[in-house]
Motif scaffolding. Structure first.
Motif: not given
Length: 126
Positions: A4-19
């Motif tokens: 679950x850490x891999x999709x969570x890491x991708x979620x962190x990246x997409x959150x930063x990109x979105x913001x």
């Protein structure tokens, strides 16, 4: 153990990109109206939700412990197995979620470009 850490890491990246993209567009009002930022928010929700669900499942099965380092692969012998699971299952899950999201975006773009048709009137009476 830690897939679950891999999709969570991708979620962190997409959150930063979105913001970051939201700040460049001029604030929260514009980001809500921008179609790509809105669709990126869908990917964020899919990734965060899936990661949370997987983390809960791992917690339920006792694969996450309440003390540091929180994963059952605390022994040096278990780390290669954990990394292998992250590289296979975690990457596959993150990629699948992203591919499904891309399919949703493509379908949404096709539907947005499709012209609206008005239903034909029966007998010429409204």
């Amino acid at each position: 153990m830690a897939c679950f850490l891999v999709p969570a890491a991708e979620a962190v990246v997409t959150t930063v990109v979105k913001r970051t993209a939201g700040k460049k567009l001029g604030g929260s009002e514009d980001t809500a109206k921008h179609p790509f930022i809105k669709k990126l928010g869908l990917l964020n929700n899919m990734l965060w939700g899936g990661s949370a669900l997987l983390a809960f499942e791992h917690l339920w099965h006792g694969e996450i412990t309440p003390m540091f380092p929180f994963l059952t692969a605390a022994n040096a012998a278990d780390v290669p197995e954990m990394l292998h699971e992250m590289a296979t299952s975690g990457v596959a899950m993150a990629a699948l979620v992203t591919v499904v999201w891309a399919g949703i975006v493509v379908a949404a773009n096709i539907l947005e470009k499709k012209p609206e048709t008005k239903p034909a009137l029966k007998g010429g009476v409204r």
